[in-house]
Design an enzyme around this catalytic site. Structure first.
Site, PDB file in Angstrom:
ATOM      1  CD  GLU A  16       6.714   0.229  -4.140  1.00 32.59           C
ATOM      2  OE1 GLU A  16       7.007   1.422  -4.071  1.00 32.59           O
ATOM      3  OE2 GLU A  16       5.909  -0.136  -3.091  1.00 32.59           O
ATOM      4  NE  ARG A  99      12.022  -6.336   0.674  1.00 32.80           N
ATOM      5  CZ  ARG A  99      11.243  -5.255   0.404  1.00 32.80           C
ATOM      6  NH1 ARG A  99      11.564  -4.033   0.185  1.00 32.80           N
ATOM      7  NH2 ARG A  99      10.019  -5.583   0.213  1.00 32.80           N
ATOM      8  CG  ASN A 101       9.679  -0.921   1.257  1.00 40.51           C
ATOM      9  OD1 ASN A 101       9.673  -1.835   0.307  1.00 40.51           O
ATOM     10  ND2 ASN A 101       8.567  -0.393   1.705  1.00 40.51           N
ATOM     11  CG  ASN A 146       5.719   1.659   1.812  1.00 38.46           C
ATOM     12  OD1 ASN A 146       6.437   1.523   0.652  1.00 38.46           O
ATOM     13  ND2 ASN A 146       5.082   0.574   2.563  1.00 38.46           N
ATOM     14  CG  ASP A 194       3.156   0.995  -0.899  1.00 37.99           C
ATOM     15  OD1 ASP A 194       4.245   1.740  -0.667  1.00 37.99           O
ATOM     16  OD2 ASP A 194       2.930  -0.019  -1.150  1.00 37.99           O
TER      17      ASP A 194
END
Ligand code: CA
Length: 286
Positions: A16, A99, A101, A146, A194
């Site tokens: 990511e 958490r 991202n 995202n 995403d």
């Protein structure tokens, strides 16, 4: 058709947050659940990494050569080799247990990153860390924070809260970083949106989780190109390379069955696409 070539067979669980580092000519990226921060040098094929000790959603470069990490704890500063870790802001979700991202630095040196809580809709938020060290809450009621990006003129901010199934646009004040006038720009009909990246022409490249592709959209939200990726879970993309003309695409192998992994053996890898357009210079935070 524009093809995606395997650049790094990383076999990551969830690769990511790719971000190009012009000084190192390297691509920073994270493997979120592994809590590992990587720097990949396309010219040598070398990929070096360190363990952060907790889940890391995003990495950003700093002017002094160090890094910012957005983690389960909050926002953490460290050196480029992961040493000297220091928590700058503890951030939790409501309910707690979430958490950070995805995150990204804007062209004005502000670092934006958002949170999620697995299974809790609307429990996350989008935050902005300013160069003076102030952390502000910018968007609340976020489910899975995202993709983020800015138009080249700085007047529009793009944002994907994945479960909403699309990408939203906001008016953005480049001087202050203020947001307003949220509206839907694109509805995604192929997996979920995403990570994303905005190119120098102001078009958006959206990674499609469960969608086997990256799609390019005009600033008006019109689909203009689909690039097939040989992995179902496409997580993010960023422009890099000496001329910012390569789109690096990250993918995941988490949750894939043995049969699926035989079909997509390079899931979890990083792919490179000759995009035919350049990216905007990556932001660097204070
Ligand atoms: Ca993501």
């Amino acid at each position: 058709m524009t093809a995606a070539d395997l650049a790094l067979d990383a076999q990551a669980t969830v690769a990511e947050c790719p971000i190009w580092d012009p000084g190192r000519q390297g691509l920073w990226w994270v493997d979120i659940p592994a809590g590992r921060v990587h720097c990949f040098s396309p010219s040598t094929g070398e990929d070096v990494s360190f363990v952060a000790g907790e889940a890391v959603g995003a990495v950003a470069t700093r002017r002094d050569g160090g890094l910012l990490l957005a983690t389960a704890t909050g926002i953490v500063g460290c050196a480029a080799d992961g040493s000297g870790r220091r928590v700058l802001h503890e951030v939790d979700t409501d309910p707690p247990g979430g958490r950070f991202n995805d995150g990204k630095t804007d062209p004005w040196g502000r670092f934006w990153a958002g949170t999620l809580v697995s299974g809790a809709r609307g429990a996350g938020a989008l935050y902005r860390l300013d160069p003076d060290g102030t952390l502000r809450t910018m968007v609340t009621g976020v489910s899975v924070s995202n993709g983020l990006g800015w138009s080249p003129d700085g007047r529009t901010f793009y944002y994907a809260d994945s479960p909403t199934g699309g990408v939203d646009a906001f008016d953005h004040d480049a001087e202050t970083g203020a947001l307003g006038n949220r509206r839907r720009l694109v509805d995604i009909d192929r997996g979920r949106p995403d990570g994303l990246s905005v190119d120098a022409e102001g078009f958006l490249w959206v990674a499609l989780w469960e969608g086997w592709a990256v799609q390019r959209f005009s600033p008006a939200g019109r689909l203009v190109m689909t690039i097939e990726i040989p992995a179902r879970k496409v997580t993010s993309c960023a422009f890099g390379g000496p001329d910012l003309g390569t789109l690096y695409v990250t993918t995941a192998r988490v949750g894939l069955s043995e049969a699926e992994l035989r079909e997509q053996p390079h899931a979890g890898g990083i792919f490179a696409v000759a995009a035919g357009v350049r990216g905007q210079p990556p932001g660097v935070c204070a």
